[in-house]
Design a protein around this motif. Structure first.
Motif, PDB file in Angstrom:
ATOM      1  N   ALA A 155       0.808  -1.257  -0.166  1.00 54.85           N
ATOM      2  CA  ALA A 155      -0.075   0.043  -0.155  1.00 54.85           C
ATOM      3  C   ALA A 155       0.954   1.258  -0.010  1.00 54.85           C
ATOM      4  O   ALA A 155       0.383   2.467  -0.337  1.00 54.85           O
ATOM      5  CB  ALA A 155      -0.988   0.056   1.242  1.00 54.85           C
ATOM      6  N   THR A 172       2.146   6.738  -1.426  1.00 51.75           N
ATOM      7  CA  THR A 172       1.212   5.787  -1.172  1.00 51.75           C
ATOM      8  C   THR A 172       0.404   5.439  -2.530  1.00 51.75           C
ATOM      9  O   THR A 172       0.173   6.150  -3.487  1.00 51.75           O
ATOM     10  CB  THR A 172       0.014   6.632  -0.331  1.00 51.75           C
ATOM     11  OG1 THR A 172      -0.398   7.569  -1.105  1.00 51.75           O
ATOM     12  CG2 THR A 172       0.596   6.819   1.071  1.00 51.75           C
ATOM     13  N   GLN A 220      -6.493   4.638   1.336  1.00 49.27           N
ATOM     14  CA  GLN A 220      -6.860   4.152   2.579  1.00 49.27           C
ATOM     15  C   GLN A 220      -5.523   4.144   3.663  1.00 49.27           C
ATOM     16  O   GLN A 220      -5.719   3.830   4.647  1.00 49.27           O
ATOM     17  CB  GLN A 220      -7.272   2.704   2.815  1.00 49.27           C
ATOM     18  CG  GLN A 220      -8.603   2.489   1.884  1.00 49.27           C
ATOM     19  CD  GLN A 220      -8.650   1.095   1.516  1.00 49.27           C
ATOM     20  OE1 GLN A 220      -7.820   0.314   1.381  1.00 49.27           O
ATOM     21  NE2 GLN A 220     -10.042   0.768   1.436  1.00 49.27           N
ATOM     22  N   THR A 221      -4.271   4.438   3.166  1.00 47.02           N
ATOM     23  CA  THR A 221      -3.076   4.382   3.851  1.00 47.02           C
ATOM     24  C   THR A 221      -2.380   5.748   3.927  1.00 47.02           C
ATOM     25  O   THR A 221      -2.360   6.330   2.857  1.00 47.02           O
ATOM     26  CB  THR A 221      -2.254   3.132   3.539  1.00 47.02           C
ATOM     27  OG1 THR A 221      -3.055   2.028   3.022  1.00 47.02           O
ATOM     28  CG2 THR A 221      -1.228   3.029   4.066  1.00 47.02           C
ATOM     29  N   ILE A 229       1.825   4.133  10.770  1.00 45.74           N
ATOM     30  CA  ILE A 229       1.149   3.837   9.607  1.00 45.74           C
ATOM     31  C   ILE A 229      -0.252   3.725  10.007  1.00 45.74           C
ATOM     32  O   ILE A 229      -0.798   3.158  11.018  1.00 45.74           O
ATOM     33  CB  ILE A 229       1.636   2.271   8.977  1.00 45.74           C
ATOM     34  CG1 ILE A 229       3.072   2.388   8.902  1.00 45.74           C
ATOM     35  CG2 ILE A 229       0.792   2.089   7.640  1.00 45.74           C
ATOM     36  CD1 ILE A 229       3.574   1.033   8.528  1.00 45.74           C
ATOM     37  N   ASP A 230      -1.163   4.501   9.104  1.00 49.12           N
ATOM     38  CA  ASP A 230      -2.596   4.591   9.504  1.00 49.12           C
ATOM     39  C   ASP A 230      -3.236   4.108   8.301  1.00 49.12           C
ATOM     40  O   ASP A 230      -3.100   4.440   7.290  1.00 49.12           O
ATOM     41  CB  ASP A 230      -2.965   6.064   9.869  1.00 49.12           C
ATOM     42  CG  ASP A 230      -4.338   6.207  10.494  1.00 49.12           C
ATOM     43  OD1 ASP A 230      -4.818   5.181  10.529  1.00 49.12           O
ATOM     44  OD2 ASP A 230      -4.797   7.253  10.733  1.00 49.12           O
ATOM     45  N   ARG A 231      -4.192   3.074   8.645  1.00 47.63           N
ATOM     46  CA  ARG A 231      -5.022   2.556   7.462  1.00 47.63           C
ATOM     47  C   ARG A 231      -6.409   2.333   7.785  1.00 47.63           C
ATOM     48  O   ARG A 231      -6.842   2.116   9.097  1.00 47.63           O
ATOM     49  CB  ARG A 231      -4.316   1.188   7.354  1.00 47.63           C
ATOM     50  CG  ARG A 231      -4.786   0.625   6.077  1.00 47.63           C
ATOM     51  CD  ARG A 231      -3.923  -0.844   5.780  1.00 47.63           C
ATOM     52  NE  ARG A 231      -4.389  -1.660   4.819  1.00 47.63           N
ATOM     53  CZ  ARG A 231      -4.436  -1.534   3.514  1.00 47.63           C
ATOM     54  NH1 ARG A 231      -4.015  -0.709   2.947  1.00 47.63           N
ATOM     55  NH2 ARG A 231      -4.958  -2.549   2.806  1.00 47.63           N
ATOM     56  N   THR A 272      -1.237  -5.037   5.348  1.00 49.27           N
ATOM     57  CA  THR A 272      -0.600  -4.532   4.108  1.00 49.27           C
ATOM     58  C   THR A 272       1.092  -4.776   4.256  1.00 49.27           C
ATOM     59  O   THR A 272       1.576  -4.813   5.211  1.00 49.27           O
ATOM     60  CB  THR A 272      -1.004  -3.293   3.849  1.00 49.27           C
ATOM     61  OG1 THR A 272      -0.631  -3.015   2.385  1.00 49.27           O
ATOM     62  CG2 THR A 272      -0.367  -2.216   4.742  1.00 49.27           C
ATOM     63  N   PHE A 289      -4.793  -3.595  11.211  1.00 47.60           N
ATOM     64  CA  PHE A 289      -4.554  -2.286  11.431  1.00 47.60           C
ATOM     65  C   PHE A 289      -5.773  -1.980  12.453  1.00 47.60           C
ATOM     66  O   PHE A 289      -6.703  -2.748  12.681  1.00 47.60           O
ATOM     67  CB  PHE A 289      -4.654  -1.333  10.146  1.00 47.60           C
ATOM     68  CG  PHE A 289      -3.405  -1.490   9.422  1.00 47.60           C
ATOM     69  CD1 PHE A 289      -2.258  -0.366   9.880  1.00 47.60           C
ATOM     70  CD2 PHE A 289      -2.897  -2.484   8.654  1.00 47.60           C
ATOM     71  CE1 PHE A 289      -0.998  -0.490   9.292  1.00 47.60           C
ATOM     72  CE2 PHE A 289      -1.585  -2.304   7.907  1.00 47.60           C
ATOM     73  CZ  PHE A 289      -0.709  -1.120   8.458  1.00 47.60           C
ATOM     74  N   SER A 290      -5.956  -0.566  12.801  1.00 46.07           N
ATOM     75  CA  SER A 290      -5.933   0.536  12.044  1.00 46.07           C
ATOM     76  C   SER A 290      -4.426   1.281  12.197  1.00 46.07           C
ATOM     77  O   SER A 290      -3.716   1.480  11.166  1.00 46.07           O
ATOM     78  CB  SER A 290      -6.774   1.643  12.570  1.00 46.07           C
ATOM     79  OG  SER A 290      -6.847   1.683  13.954  1.00 46.07           O
ATOM     80  N   GLU A 291      -4.297   1.798  13.105  1.00 43.52           N
ATOM     81  CA  GLU A 291      -2.836   2.739  13.595  1.00 43.52           C
ATOM     82  C   GLU A 291      -1.689   1.834  13.901  1.00 43.52           C
ATOM     83  O   GLU A 291      -1.888   1.254  14.975  1.00 43.52           O
ATOM     84  CB  GLU A 291      -3.071   4.011  14.157  1.00 43.52           C
ATOM     85  CG  GLU A 291      -1.662   4.768  14.115  1.00 43.52           C
ATOM     86  CD  GLU A 291      -1.960   5.966  14.859  1.00 43.52           C
ATOM     87  OE1 GLU A 291      -2.380   7.042  14.243  1.00 43.52           O
ATOM     88  OE2 GLU A 291      -1.415   6.165  16.020  1.00 43.52           O
TER      89      GLU A 291
END
Length: 379
Positions: A211, A229, A233-234, A250-252, A258, A325-327
């Protein structure tokens, strides 16, 4: 002597012009051009032109148009799309490592100032056509529906479709792409021929496994990071607060894992056998193959990483598969750095800024005034 005094007075007036006024004039004159450490280009009325990476022009021009306004028939083959009603472009935000060009069609072209000269064309909310005219004696070759390879004199490049779309060699020997909304066309270039490692990276980008991509580089005595990116989403924020330590936040927006591909210079991080990678403070498992890496990204029990040497001097690729994820916070550290002294704090990742040369206009005015006084006394 009166002539000397007049000349010096004129110099004083010139020196007193505010720096902002000079900067504004330069900004206006250079508003259509970008020149970074690795990448340079011009943004003309409706095309990005003379796209150059490390001194070699790899693309003569790149244009985009929404499919609704491209002036192309609905049933035309993509290979026949050689000329479109290109959208107007404007050079937008520039940073230390990137430049953004906005098209009236809604597409965005992001040029990344890294050794691969990555160019990412995002379709936005409308389907787009993209045409790229090659430079010089360049030749294009179809790999599959999602990739076209371009060979230049000294560099090789690849166009990659991410998401729904297609890229092809058109009837004029150039490149045309059809992008659905929210899809992207990525161009990466390589110094010399593509390696097996480059091809594997392209596959990870094309199939959506990777990603994002991060370049951590040493430039002018400072560590700088460039993040590319490949989906909406990332996001990745990278810091390097000491030599041999790189941290990525990393925030998704989706739960699925990923892969984040990183290229690090030896000055920023020596990716040797002593490299350790943690995700949220927990050690990631070192993978032995790409299949293990992808398994980790597809919801594996643990996050994983894989280190690969590159053909470039003093660089390594570190692929990090984050399992969910998320972060998440990823840290890469060379354990040999534990003995590094406090002087490495100067390696902190920073943004460049533009300052007035020398000691500034105030000191210049004082110096010129002194010279004028000396001239009067001599008179």
């Amino acid at each position: 002597m009166k002539r000397i005094a007049i000349v010096l007075a004129a110099m004083l007036v010139t020196a007193a012009v505010p720096v902002g006024a000079v900067t504004a004039q330069q900004s206006s004159a250079e508003s259509s051009a970008y020149a970074g450490t690795h990448v340079s280009f011009d943004a003309s009325e409706n095309a990005v032109t003379n796209y150059t990476v490390d001194g070699e022009t790899v693309l003569q021009s790149v244009s985009t148009s929404s499919q609704a306004n491209a002036g192309i028939g609905l049933d035309i083959a993509l290979s026949a799309v050689t000329d479109i009603d290109a959208s107007a472009l404007s050079l937008g935000t520039t940073t230390e490592t990137s430049a953004t060009v906005q098209a009236d069609s809604g597409a965005t072209l992001n040029a990344h100032d890294n050794p691969k000269g990555t160019l990412v064309i995002a379709a936005g909310d409308e389907s787009q056509y993209v045409t790229a005219n090659l430079s010089g004696e360049s030749k294009a070759e179809q790999v599959d529906d999602s990739r076209v390879v371009v060979e230049n004199d000294n560099r090789t490049g690849t166009f990659i479709v991410v998401g729904d779309g297609e890229v092809t060699v058109n009837e004029e020997g150039n490149v045309s792409a059809d992008l659905a909304e929210d899809s992207r066309l990525v161009f990466r270039s390589y110094d010399g021929e593509r390696t097996a490692e480059d091809e594997r990276s392209e596959e990870l980008i094309a199939n959506g496994s990777a990603a994002a991509e991060v370049y951590v580089m040493q430039e002018n005595g400072s560590t700088v990071a460039d993040t590319v990116t490949y989906d909406e989403q990332t996001t990745v924020e990278t810091t390097s607060d000491a030599k041999d330590n790189v941290t990525m936040t990393i925030d998704r927006s989706v739960h699925e894992g990923t892969i984040v591909m990183t290229t690090v210079s030896e000055e920023a991080l020596a990716a040797t056998d002593n490299l350790s990678v943690t995700v949220d403070g927990e050690a990631a498992v070192e993978a032995e193959s790409y299949s293990e890496l992808q398994s980790a990204a597809n919801g594996g029990d643990n996050s994983a990483y894989l280190v690969q040497e590159t053909s470039a001097d003093a660089e390594s690729n570190v692929y990090v598969a984050v399992n969910h994820f998320s972060e998440r916070e990823v840290s890469m550290t060379n354990d040999d750095s534990s003995t590094t002294d406090s002087t490495t704090a100067d390696d902190e990742t920073t943004s460049s800024s533009t300052n007035a040369p020398g000691f500034g206009i105030g000191v210049s005015v004082v110096a010129l005034a002194g010279a004028a006084l000396f001239a009067r006394r001599r008179a």
